[in-house]
Motif scaffolding. Structure first.
Motif, short mmCIF file in Angstrom:
data_model
loop_
_atom_site.label_atom_id
_atom_site.label_comp_id
_atom_site.label_asym_id
_atom_site.label_seq_id
_atom_site.Cartn_x
_atom_site.Cartn_y
_atom_site.Cartn_z
N ASN A 120 0.81 -1.22 0.00
CA ASN A 120 0.00 0.00 0.00
C ASN A 120 0.85 1.28 0.00
O ASN A 120 0.54 2.24 0.71
N LYS A 149 -2.02 1.29 -3.18
CA LYS A 149 -3.04 1.54 -2.17
C LYS A 149 -4.40 1.06 -2.68
O LYS A 149 -4.61 0.98 -3.90
N PRO A 150 -5.33 0.73 -1.80
CA PRO A 150 -6.68 0.38 -2.25
C PRO A 150 -7.26 1.48 -3.14
O PRO A 150 -7.14 2.67 -2.84
N ASP A 151 -7.84 1.08 -4.25
CA ASP A 151 -8.38 1.99 -5.27
C ASP A 151 -7.28 2.69 -6.08
O ASP A 151 -7.56 3.58 -6.87
N LYS A 237 -8.13 -0.55 -11.48
CA LYS A 237 -7.92 -0.12 -10.10
C LYS A 237 -7.81 -1.32 -9.18
O LYS A 237 -8.50 -2.33 -9.37
N LYS A 239 -8.70 -3.40 -6.13
CA LYS A 239 -9.94 -3.51 -5.37
C LYS A 239 -9.78 -2.94 -3.98
O LYS A 239 -8.74 -3.10 -3.35
N LYS A 240 -10.82 -2.27 -3.51
CA LYS A 240 -10.77 -1.68 -2.17
C LYS A 240 -10.79 -2.79 -1.10
O LYS A 240 -11.40 -3.83 -1.29
#
Length: 240
Positions: A120, A149-151, A237, A239-240
């Protein structure tokens, strides 16, 4: 290694192929940038710029430019306001990028499939004309997913094969005959340009690459064919 330059995914034992590719890229540094422009008729410049019209802003974001070569995309990221880390496993490419002023921030000599950063760490990851030189493709995708990082956005620019049969026929002739001959004559490294030509002709299709990205933890993936389909930009992107 044997003169078989076809692209094959090899996630378990990629070391021999990687050593060959690293030596190859070290050998073509002096004419690398010029030949990229000549052999693409200058369109590689426009493709890199097009990336920034398709992705989110990079202003103020931490960005990792993978397989950065001599830094053409890293420099654009810098000009757009990103904080850039440029990574390549060819020390000669990185040195050339520093000398010509394209690598403005941190530059790291490392394997793109073993990224030396924490989970991240980055908002954006990019790779231009490099993914087809990575034999352990699933390992690479997993590493990019890990350090984003997420997204976070992952952007790929790569040469592919046109869908149109007529254009595809001309392009196949160009790849098989003109590109290795011209690249070899100018650089003195005909083996290198035979390899580069063959990887374009045999790399996975964009739809297959999209599936691999989805399996590897990315979503909202779109690809944007460029210049009659001889290259494509994929953006997804984490995934969160």
């Amino acid at each position: 290694m044997r003169e078989d330059f076809s692209y094959r995914i090899n996630n378990k034992n990629p070391e021999e192929k990687k050593r060959f590719i690293q030596t190859l890229f070290d050998s073509i540094v002096p004419t690398y940038d010029m030949l990229n422009h000549v052999l693409s008729f200058g369109t590689d410049i426009f493709w890199r710029r097009k990336i920034f019209r398709l992705m989110e802003t990079v202003q103020g974001k931490t960005s990792l430019d993978l397989c950065c070569g001599t830094g053409a995309l890293s420099l654009l990221l810098h000009k757009k306001g990103a904080r850039v880390v440029s990574l390549d496993f060819s020390m000669s490419m990185l040195k050339r990028g520093v000398e010509k002023g394209a690598l403005k921030h941190a530059s790291v000599a490392a394997d793109a499939s073993v990224i030396p950063f924490a989970d991240n760490s980055f908002h954006v990851a990019t790779i231009a004309f490099g993914i087809r030189n990575i034999p352990d493709l699933d390992n690479f995708i997993g590493e990019v997913q890990r350090v984003l990082k997420p997204d976070g956005e992952f952007v790929i620019l790569e040469l592919v094969r046109p869908k149109n049969r007529i254009i595809g026929g001309f392009y196949s002739f160009y790849l098989g005959s003109i590109l290795p001959l011209l690249g070899g004559l100018i650089s003195g490294k005909i083996t290198a340009y035979k390899y580069l030509s063959k990887t374009i002709a045999t790399f996975v299709e964009p739809d297959t690459l999209q599936t691999l990205l989805e399996t590897g933890g990315f979503e909202n993936i779109h690809h944007y064919p460029q210049t009659f389909g001889v290259s494509t930009i994929l953006i997804g992107k984490k995934k969160k």
